[in-house]
Design an enzyme around this catalytic site. Structure first.
Site, PDB file in Angstrom:
ATOM      1  N   ASP A 259      11.721 -35.443  29.726  1.00 39.83           N
ATOM      2  CA  ASP A 259      10.519 -35.905  29.656  1.00 39.83           C
ATOM      3  C   ASP A 259       9.617 -34.758  29.248  1.00 39.83           C
ATOM      4  O   ASP A 259       9.999 -33.684  28.610  1.00 39.83           O
ATOM      5  CB  ASP A 259       9.992 -36.627  30.705  1.00 39.83           C
ATOM      6  N   GLY A 315       6.588 -38.666  20.821  1.00 40.49           N
ATOM      7  CA  GLY A 315       6.166 -38.373  19.237  1.00 40.49           C
ATOM      8  C   GLY A 315       5.294 -37.350  19.212  1.00 40.49           C
ATOM      9  O   GLY A 315       5.134 -37.136  17.865  1.00 40.49           O
ATOM     10  N   ASP A 336       4.923 -45.162  26.154  1.00 41.60           N
ATOM     11  CA  ASP A 336       5.760 -45.984  27.125  1.00 41.60           C
ATOM     12  C   ASP A 336       5.559 -47.480  26.430  1.00 41.60           C
ATOM     13  O   ASP A 336       4.376 -48.048  26.394  1.00 41.60           O
ATOM     14  CB  ASP A 336       5.396 -46.276  28.415  1.00 41.60           C
TER      15      ASP A 336
HETATM   16  C1  GLA Z   1       7.578 -41.434  31.493  1.00 41.88           C
HETATM   17  C2  GLA Z   1       8.538 -42.094  30.514  1.00 41.88           C
HETATM   18  C3  GLA Z   1       9.096 -43.246  31.296  1.00 41.88           C
HETATM   19  C4  GLA Z   1       9.783 -42.935  32.471  1.00 41.88           C
HETATM   20  C5  GLA Z   1       8.778 -42.508  33.366  1.00 41.88           C
HETATM   21  C6  GLA Z   1       9.284 -41.902  34.655  1.00 41.88           C
HETATM   22  O1  GLA Z   1       6.411 -42.559  31.661  1.00 41.88           O
HETATM   23  O2  GLA Z   1       8.023 -42.446  29.343  1.00 41.88           O
HETATM   24  O3  GLA Z   1      10.231 -43.896  30.365  1.00 41.88           O
HETATM   25  O4  GLA Z   1      10.761 -41.951  32.359  1.00 41.88           O
HETATM   26  O5  GLA Z   1       7.951 -41.123  32.915  1.00 41.88           O
HETATM   27  O6  GLA Z   1       8.428 -41.239  35.406  1.00 41.88           O
END
Ligand code: GLA
Length: 524
Positions: A259, A315, A336
């Site tokens: 992430d 992105g 998300d």
């Molecule tokens: C972000 C990601 C999600 C998930 C959360 C976990 O929001 O985009 O897909 O992995 O973190 O905290």
């Protein structure tokens, strides 16, 4: 909005129909029409035609195959170093030396037989077709446990998902400790004295867990963030990059989602503190955006395991232009999707803008398939049955297949119902997603909020999605001139698995409201 009780009467199947007996708010009658006929009892081998691995690394592949068990599997030209379990169809061993290995898989049961080619490409590329699997996030958030992950693996097999190619069982955030969390059992030291990342008590034995997943022929995924903390405030990998990469490999993981959270301010030169979760106020440079992924990508390359690398940085810095170069096998192209579920059409169309940047081993990732029982991105509540119209769910899966997105389901596996499985498990639709050319579809706009999405397939045919975003069913036409083709084409409806006939010049069909008709057009 009218409240109605969805009962089995609305569902055109009876098995497990009780799963739908939920009160949901809808403003029209819900028609849970099942598009795809049940699989036949005779074997049907599914899955990609190519599979990548790195020389000398452990190899694991469960042959996706529908049909009544027991099935007897055999393989012609299985490379030395690989073994097939003829009953389970699981291939294990060591990836052969660099090169291409053409095999023919055979499956026989009392009702019939099938065979299918599979080419193992041993080299430096993984994920030659979009990864398929499950991720816990949108169902279990910070409630995830070892038990739930094992259960998901069991269900991937028993539901038939593994028989059409789903393979990765992926843990998302919240498996480590956090400085603070709603559940006090997840609060604890982040690392031991040697700096090794610690799991929380819900994950007592990571190697035991991945062994369990592997014993089913499936693969295991894990999650981290390059900042000091993850998006939900659990231990991140900052300043432990190599150590964590090695840990993930020694735990037996096959997939890493990486992430961005709590890294934003560090990227642009700020100081790291555990408390700092901000994204920073200075926009990072391109090199700064790339740095954590380039670094982790390089460490992953040094490991003796194949680990698919999934970048999750929404992105930024036009990641589609460099995600592959830094070692990524896929990269999220936006926020998300949980925040934009009603915008799946827009998200998919947006992804087609980056279509030329993806190729085998390097995929644009618009986020997970969120149907069935899912939570919302905000609030991390218990999953509920999706309110998305059934027709739109078929459109969702069609879009993700036509743009060659990773197919990662993120709903509650314990509540899979026949309708959701029907959307997730049509092998002819999945075959479009897994096509070896790896092309992302092209959009052709049509009148009345309709559009076509056209994807060239390796066998010379075209997959075409005829989409209707409108609120009424309407006719949509595929005109050969739009596709720059001529002559007669056989049109096969992929969701219904029926040939519609031989057509010349055009094909016209009624498309459900907010839905799809997905066809394959093959030269006569
Ligand atoms: C972000 C990601 C999600 C998930 C959360 C976990 O929001 O985009 O897909 O992995 O973190 O905290």
């Amino acid at each position: 909005m009218k409240k109605i009780l969805i009962t089995s009467a609305f569902i055109l199947v009876t098995a497990m129909a009780g799963t739908f007996a939920q009160e949901v708010e809808v403003n029209n009658k819900i028609n849970y029409e099942i598009y795809t006929p049940a699989p036949k009892p005779s074997p049907r081998i599914n899955g990609p035609l190519v599979y990548g691995g790195k020389p000398e690394h452990p190899f694991l592949y469960r042959i996706p195959c529908q049909g009544e068990r027991p099935i007897q599997f055999s393989i012609k030209n299985l490379p030395a170093g690989l073994n097939l379990n003829a009953v389970t169809g699981i291939i294990t061993g060591i990836v052969p030396s660099k090169g291409e290995y053409d095999m023919v898989i055979k499956a026989v049961n009392s009702k019939g037989k099938d065979q299918r080619k599979l080419k193992i490409i041993s080299g430096d590329k993984l994920a030659l077709t979009p990864p398929m699997g499950w991720n816990h996030w949108y169902a279990h958030y910070d409630r995830i446990t070892d038990k739930m992950v094992r259960e998901a693996a069991d269900l991937m097999v028993s539901s038939g998902m593994a028989d059409v190619g789903y393979q990765y069982v992926n843990i998302d955030d919240c498996w480590a400790n956090a400085p603070k969390a709603t559940d006090s059992l997840r609060v604890g030291p982040l690392r031991d004295e040697q700096g090794n990342i610690l799991t929380n008590p819900y994950f007592p034995d990571m190697l035991g867990l991945t062994n369990y997943i592997h014993s089913q022929g499936l693969k295991a995924g894990i999650y981290s963030s390059p900042g000091p903390l993850t998006c939900t405030g659990f231990t991140g990998t900052f300043e432990h990059e190599e150590q964590d990469a090695r840990q993930f490999a020694s735990w037996g993981f096959d997939f890493l989602k990486y992430d961005w959270c709590s890294y934003g301010h560090i990227a642009s030169g700020g100081k790291a503190t555990d408390k700092e979760m901000s994204w920073g106020d200075k926009k990072p440079t391109l090199a700064q955006y790339q740095h954590p992924y380039r670094q982790m990508g390089a460490y992953l390359k040094t490991l003796n395991r194949d680990i698919v690398f999934n970048l999750c940085q929404y992105g930024m810095g036009e990641v589609w232009k460099w995600g592959g170069e830094v070692g990524g096998n896929s990269w999220r192209t936006g926020d998300d999707l949980g925040f934009e579920l009603d915008r799946i059409f827009d998200v998919a169309i947006k992804n087609t803008k980056y279509r030329t940047y993806q190729k085998p081993g390097e995929w644009n990732d618009p986020d997970y398939i969120q149907i069935g029982w899912i939570g919302s991105a905000k609030g991390m509540g218990a999953p509920k049955l999706t309110k998305m119209l059934p027709s739109m769910q078929y459109a969702y899966m069609s879009l993700w297949s036509l743009i060659a997105s990773p197919l990662i389901y993120s709903g509650d596996m314990t509540k899979l119902d026949p309708f959701t499985l029907n959307v997730l498990c049509n092998p002819e639709v999945i075959e479009v997603n897994q096509d070896v050319l790896g092309e992302c579809g092209l959009v052709i706009q049509k009148p009345d909020s309709c559009f076509l999405m056209v994807k060239n397939l390796a066998d010379g045919s075209k997959a075409v999605g005829l989409f209707n975003r409108g609120k009424e069913a309407t006719d949509v036409v595929v005109d050969w001139t739009e596709l720059e083709i001529s002559g007669k084409y056989t049109v096969r409806d992929l969701w219904h698995q029926k040939n519609r006939g031989l057509f010349n010049h055009k094909y016209k069909v009624q498309v459900p409201a907010q839905g799809v008709v997905m066809v394959k057009m093959s030269r006569k």
